[in-house]
Motif scaffolding. Structure first.
Motif, PDB file in Angstrom:
ATOM      1  N   LEU A  14      16.260  -3.780  -5.034  1.00 53.35           N
ATOM      2  CA  LEU A  14      17.485  -3.145  -4.554  1.00 53.35           C
ATOM      3  C   LEU A  14      17.551  -1.684  -4.989  1.00 53.35           C
ATOM      4  O   LEU A  14      17.953  -0.807  -4.213  1.00 53.35           O
ATOM      5  N   LEU A  15      17.139  -1.390  -6.220  1.00 60.05           N
ATOM      6  CA  LEU A  15      17.169  -0.021  -6.717  1.00 60.05           C
ATOM      7  C   LEU A  15      16.183   0.870  -5.970  1.00 60.05           C
ATOM      8  O   LEU A  15      16.477   2.027  -5.658  1.00 60.05           O
ATOM      9  N   VAL A  16      15.006   0.336  -5.666  1.00 54.93           N
ATOM     10  CA  VAL A  16      14.027   1.115  -4.905  1.00 54.93           C
ATOM     11  C   VAL A  16      14.571   1.417  -3.511  1.00 54.93           C
ATOM     12  O   VAL A  16      14.409   2.523  -2.987  1.00 54.93           O
ATOM     13  N   GLY A  17      15.221   0.425  -2.886  1.00 60.63           N
ATOM     14  CA  GLY A  17      15.835   0.664  -1.582  1.00 60.63           C
ATOM     15  C   GLY A  17      16.912   1.731  -1.647  1.00 60.63           C
ATOM     16  O   GLY A  17      17.023   2.577  -0.749  1.00 60.63           O
ATOM     17  N   THR A  18      17.714   1.707  -2.704  1.00 58.68           N
ATOM     18  CA  THR A  18      18.762   2.720  -2.878  1.00 58.68           C
ATOM     19  C   THR A  18      18.158   4.113  -2.998  1.00 58.68           C
ATOM     20  O   THR A  18      18.641   5.080  -2.386  1.00 58.68           O
ATOM     21  N   LEU A 131       8.437   0.299   1.144  1.00 62.33           N
ATOM     22  CA  LEU A 131       7.484  -0.795   0.915  1.00 62.33           C
ATOM     23  C   LEU A 131       6.452  -0.415  -0.143  1.00 62.33           C
ATOM     24  O   LEU A 131       6.117  -1.225  -1.018  1.00 62.33           O
ATOM     25  N   ILE A 132       5.936   0.802  -0.087  1.00 59.46           N
ATOM     26  CA  ILE A 132       4.931   1.218  -1.065  1.00 59.46           C
ATOM     27  C   ILE A 132       5.547   1.327  -2.454  1.00 59.46           C
ATOM     28  O   ILE A 132       4.987   0.839  -3.446  1.00 59.46           O
ATOM     29  N   ALA A 133       6.710   1.982  -2.535  1.00 60.54           N
ATOM     30  CA  ALA A 133       7.352   2.155  -3.842  1.00 60.54           C
ATOM     31  C   ALA A 133       7.761   0.809  -4.426  1.00 60.54           C
ATOM     32  O   ALA A 133       7.619   0.573  -5.640  1.00 60.54           O
ATOM     33  N   GLU A 134       8.270  -0.083  -3.592  1.00 59.66           N
ATOM     34  CA  GLU A 134       8.669  -1.403  -4.078  1.00 59.66           C
ATOM     35  C   GLU A 134       7.457  -2.200  -4.543  1.00 59.66           C
ATOM     36  O   GLU A 134       7.518  -2.907  -5.564  1.00 59.66           O
ATOM     37  N   VAL A 138       7.481  -3.549  -8.341  1.00 58.50           N
ATOM     38  CA  VAL A 138       7.673  -4.966  -8.623  1.00 58.50           C
ATOM     39  C   VAL A 138       6.346  -5.697  -8.809  1.00 58.50           C
ATOM     40  O   VAL A 138       6.222  -6.538  -9.696  1.00 58.50           O
ATOM     41  N   SER A 139       5.356  -5.404  -7.989  1.00 59.87           N
ATOM     42  CA  SER A 139       4.088  -6.122  -8.094  1.00 59.87           C
ATOM     43  C   SER A 139       3.263  -5.676  -9.288  1.00 59.87           C
ATOM     44  O   SER A 139       2.602  -6.493  -9.932  1.00 59.87           O
ATOM     45  N   TRP A 140       3.301  -4.378  -9.584  1.00 67.85           N
ATOM     46  CA  TRP A 140       2.444  -3.845 -10.636  1.00 67.85           C
ATOM     47  C   TRP A 140       3.222  -3.215 -11.776  1.00 67.85           C
ATOM     48  O   TRP A 140       2.611  -2.709 -12.725  1.00 67.85           O
ATOM     49  N   ARG A 141       4.540  -3.223 -11.701  1.00 70.94           N
ATOM     50  CA  ARG A 141       5.386  -2.642 -12.746  1.00 70.94           C
ATOM     51  C   ARG A 141       5.027  -1.180 -13.023  1.00 70.94           C
ATOM     52  O   ARG A 141       5.142  -0.693 -14.128  1.00 70.94           O
ATOM     53  N   ALA A 142       4.557  -0.478 -11.996  1.00 68.14           N
ATOM     54  CA  ALA A 142       4.186   0.933 -12.123  1.00 68.14           C
ATOM     55  C   ALA A 142       5.356   1.792 -11.663  1.00 68.14           C
ATOM     56  O   ALA A 142       5.277   2.524 -10.672  1.00 68.14           O
ATOM     57  N   ALA A 143       6.466   1.696 -12.374  1.00 65.94           N
ATOM     58  CA  ALA A 143       7.675   2.415 -11.961  1.00 65.94           C
ATOM     59  C   ALA A 143       7.498   3.921 -12.033  1.00 65.94           C
ATOM     60  O   ALA A 143       8.148   4.660 -11.295  1.00 65.94           O
ATOM     61  N   GLY A 144       6.617   4.404 -12.926  1.00 68.98           N
ATOM     62  CA  GLY A 144       6.382   5.838 -13.008  1.00 68.98           C
ATOM     63  C   GLY A 144       5.783   6.381 -11.729  1.00 68.98           C
ATOM     64  O   GLY A 144       6.245   7.380 -11.177  1.00 68.98           O
ATOM     65  N   PHE A 145       4.731   5.709 -11.230  1.00 72.12           N
ATOM     66  CA  PHE A 145       4.123   6.125  -9.973  1.00 72.12           C
ATOM     67  C   PHE A 145       5.107   5.976  -8.817  1.00 72.12           C
ATOM     68  O   PHE A 145       5.189   6.834  -7.935  1.00 72.12           O
ATOM     69  N   ALA A 146       5.838   4.867  -8.782  1.00 75.84           N
ATOM     70  CA  ALA A 146       6.814   4.658  -7.712  1.00 75.84           C
ATOM     71  C   ALA A 146       7.887   5.735  -7.734  1.00 75.84           C
ATOM     72  O   ALA A 146       8.336   6.209  -6.685  1.00 75.84           O
ATOM     73  N   GLY A 147       8.315   6.145  -8.932  1.00 80.23           N
ATOM     74  CA  GLY A 147       9.322   7.190  -9.027  1.00 80.23           C
ATOM     75  C   GLY A 147       8.827   8.513  -8.478  1.00 80.23           C
ATOM     76  O   GLY A 147       9.557   9.218  -7.778  1.00 80.23           O
ATOM     77  N   ALA A 148       7.573   8.847  -8.802  1.00 84.34           N
ATOM     78  CA  ALA A 148       7.014  10.086  -8.257  1.00 84.34           C
ATOM     79  C   ALA A 148       6.987  10.032  -6.735  1.00 84.34           C
ATOM     80  O   ALA A 148       7.259  11.020  -6.054  1.00 84.34           O
ATOM     81  N   LEU A 149       6.671   8.863  -6.178  1.00 88.03           N
ATOM     82  CA  LEU A 149       6.646   8.702  -4.728  1.00 88.03           C
ATOM     83  C   LEU A 149       8.050   8.839  -4.142  1.00 88.03           C
ATOM     84  O   LEU A 149       8.252   9.497  -3.119  1.00 88.03           O
ATOM     85  N   LEU A 150       9.038   8.240  -4.785  1.00 83.98           N
ATOM     86  CA  LEU A 150      10.415   8.299  -4.284  1.00 83.98           C
ATOM     87  C   LEU A 150      10.996   9.708  -4.354  1.00 83.98           C
ATOM     88  O   LEU A 150      11.901  10.056  -3.585  1.00 83.98           O
TER      89      LEU A 150
END
Length: 717
Positions: A14-18, A131-134, A138-150
């Motif tokens: 939900l947070l990634v979607g937001t 989809l990529i950030a989520e 969630v799958s790899w717990r790589a929130a740092g990389f996902a944050g850079a993408l977002l």
């Protein structure tokens, strides 16, 4: 060690979607979020709900993302193409629609309408980003990389001269920090800890830049920072919602148009006129009005014209300019153009609802000698009122009115024309004001702030003269367009995007709307009929009522430091004329902000790295213990650490030392799983400040596991 990984909370999805939605709202200034906005948000909402449900039903890392991608394509194909199903033809049609949207975005500049080509690009791009950030989060717990993408969608609004909405920016950053908190409360991150720490620190620095960027234009020297203008190489559009706290247009060498004439360079070419001023910005004009045919008529609001005046023919060829209004001279003229264009006398504009200026060729026959000082001193006919005399409540009308009255009194002005020239010359006086594209205004009364700071560029000078004129009951408005450009060959002139300019227009009964030029000579030259130009005559005495007169005069460079130039040489280079002495301040400000953000991010994530390493060590030691225990002493995979310890004690006898080791190891596992940031447990050692301490902690944990296992096996045998 093949146990299923513990699930990350569905709230992370939900947070990634937001954060993804907030990234879309970053473009609310350059893009008119229109008909495709709700479908895009609907698709994203559906994907969020779908992935949350699927992740509750399966521990698979790939299946939820793959299912979300399939559903996204299935929905996007009929949404943006004529195909009904995601067949190969349907997918190709969707890719074509996305390509059309990318081409449209590359050849358009702000503000971009909600044209159909953008729909497929925005909708699919938003879904894919989510989809990529989520998946990373969630799958790899790589929130740092996902944050850079977002945070990537925020980079263009930051480097472009667009307003960055701070509320969506704060929401995006808060959502990303929330995913960091959620993922840190679970098992080890599968990415290398050091790489993850650096990625997180980088993302933190970008996040800080997002929060700093909306405030940065107010920092001295912001205009010295490099800003890209990618779209202007292919098309140019002026921001007609002029904000006195931002630049009129990015400095660009993009060719707007060329024109040929035997009568010398034009002073200006106007696109639009603006009447409604809020105190901080000019709102876009209302396009309503009576449309008139342009063929054969002299286009001018006043009909009492002398038709035998000398004329000048101007042939205009538009290059990158993409506007719904024609560039026109500011004197009576006829226009030879297609029937798609109509004349609106109220705003003195030629506009079209069905086409634009891109690639257009047309001809003007204009009367450059129509406006004279003698004509302006003689008023005949009714005046105009309405918005052209309105003063916003946010403006200190009493202060500005008193100042305007004193300026015209000191100049001995007795006619509307003389009053206008007096105000113009006072604003052009280099001893009073400094031309500077560094804008630092923040309040709702931008005119009063400008009078305090005494520094600004064309929009601020023009607006101040308009407000002063209105306090004297002179109808006034702002014209927006371009200066006359530079000669490239005999009789041919070139206008670039950097020539964007704004000026005041005052109304004279019997003559019409007349341009004045309060911006100093360093940027533009006043019209010939506005005699007594400040750069050619003694400065008008400064009114003693000006509240910041002494301080402003002391801080303003002398007139000798300003070099005047011809109209063509002094093209309006918005963004290119800056006060170089203040440039270092902006660089230092951003450098300190980014270094501080990086340091904070590195420190926080370093602690998380150490905690993750300790957690990895505890889990590894726990798995090592289970593997070395006798078969009947191995606990079920579903057991909690305390249940596992109880199972071991019930199954085998342990020595006193082994029992203490089991207690310490159990506490270490509990701490790593449920309180990863609470610091070292009893069995992990007292220091986590170095790699050596981490290695020692891992060795101690393994030692505890071996002590328990050896004791269990010895008692069993």
């Amino acid at each position: 060690m093949n146990e299923p990984t513990r699930r990350v909370s569905p709230a992370a999805t939900l947070l990634v979607g937001t954060a993804s939605v907030a990234g879309l709202l970053a473009y609310s200034d350059p893009v008119e979020l229109g008909a495709w906005l709700l479908p895009a948000l609907g698709l994203l909402t559906g994907l969020v709900v779908l992935l949350m449900a699927v992740r509750l039903l399966t521990r698979s890392r790939i299946l939820p993302t793959a299912l979300g991608l399939a559903v996204g394509i299935t929905v996007a194909v009929p949404m943006h193409t004529e195909e009904s199903f995601p067949t190969p033809d349907g997918v190709r049609a969707l890719l074509d629609a996305i390509g059309d949207g990318a081409a449209f975005a590359a050849t358009s500049v702000a503000p971009v309408s909600d044209a159909a080509p953008l729909g497929a690009l925005v909708t699919t791009g938003l879904a894919l980003l989510f989809l990529i950030a989520e998946h990373l989060t969630v799958s790899w717990r790589a929130a740092g990389f996902a944050g850079a993408l977002l945070l990537l969608p925020w980079l263009p609004p930051i480097v472009m001269p667009w307003a960055v909405p701070w509320v969506p920016a704060a929401v995006a950053l808060a959502a990303w920090l929330g995913t960091l908190a959620l993922t840190s409360m679970h098992e080890e991150v599968t990415l290398p800890p050091r790489l993850g720490a650096w990625a997180g620190a980088t993302a933190a620095a970008v996040g800080m830049a997002v929060l700093v960027a909306p405030l940065s234009p107010g920092v001295p020297g912001w205009g010295m920072l490099p800003q890209t203008n990618l779209a202007s190489s292919s098309s140019t559009r002026l921001d007609l919602g002029l904000d006195l706290r931002d630049s009129l247009n990015t400095n660009s060498e993009s060719i707007v148009l060329t024109y040929s004439t035997a009568g010398g360079p034009l002073d200006v070419l106007r696109l639009r006129t603006l009447e409604d001023f809020t105190g901080a910005d000019w709102e876009r004009p209302d396009d309503s009005g009576v449309a008139e045919d342009t063929s054969g008529w002299i286009l001018w609001p006043e009909q009492s014209l002398l038709t035998q005046q000398p004329t000048q023919t101007v042939s205009i060829s538009v290059d990158t300019l993409t506007e719904g209004a024609l560039p026109l001279t500011v004197d009576p003229r006829t226009v030879s153009v297609s029937d798609a264009w109509s004349y609106y006398a109220g705003s003195d504009e030629v506009r079209s609802d069905s086409t634009d200026t891109s690639g257009l060729e047309y001809t003007l026959v204009t009367d450059p000698s129509y406006v004279t000082a003698d004509r302006l001193r003689t008023l005949s006919g009714p005046d105009v009122a309405g918005e052209t005399l309105a003063i916003a409540d946010a403006i200190d009308a009493d202060r500005i009115g008193d100042l305007a009255a004193q300026i015209v009194a000191d100049a001995g002005a007795t006619t509307r024309y003389d009053e206008a020239v007096a105000i113009q010359n006072w604003l052009r006086d280099p001893a009073e004001f400094t031309y500077d594209t560094t804008v630092a205004l923040t309040g709702d009364d931008a005119v009063s702030e400008f009078l305090d700071t005494r520094e600004g560029y064309c929009v601020q000078f023009a607006t101040t003269m308009v407000v002063m004129a209105r306090t004297l009951d002179i109808p006034a408005r702002v014209g927006v367009g371009f200066l006359g450009g530079e000669q490239i060959e005999s009789g041919t002139y070139e206008v670039i995007a950097g020539n964007a300019h704004a000026w005041p227009e005052l109304y004279f009964p019997g003559t019409g709307w007349v341009r004045f030029e309060p911006t100093p000579a360093v940027q533009a030259t006043a019209p010939s009929y506005a005699s007594g130009d400040a750069d050619d005559a003694s400065p008008t005495p400064s009114p003693s009522a000006s509240p910041s007169e002494t301080a402003a005069a002391a801080a303003t460079p002398s007139a000798s430091s300003t070099t005047s130039a011809s109209p063509t040489a002094q093209a309006d280079q918005e963004g290119s004329e800056t006060s170089g002495g203040s440039g270092w301040a902006a660089w230092a400000f951003l450098a300190i902000a980014l270094i501080a953000a990086g340091a904070i991010g590195w420190f926080v994530l370093r602690r998380r790295q150490v905690s993750a390493a300790a957690a990895h060590g505890a889990e590894a030691a726990w798995a090592r213990l289970r593997q070395r225990l006798p078969d009947d002493a191995r606990w079920p995979a579903s057991a909690t650490p305390f249940e596992a310890a109880a199972h071991i004690r019930d199954t085998v006898s342990l020595s006193e030392e082994a029992d203490a080791a089991l207690t310490a190891l159990t506490e270490a596992v509990v701490s790593s799983r449920y309180a990863p940031d609470s610091g070292p447990s009893e069995g992990q050692g007292d220091s986590q400040d170095s790699v050596a301490d981490e290695s020692l902690s891992l060795e101690r944990l393994r030692g505890l596991a071996d002590t328990v296992a050896d004791s269990a096996r010895s008692h069993e045998s």
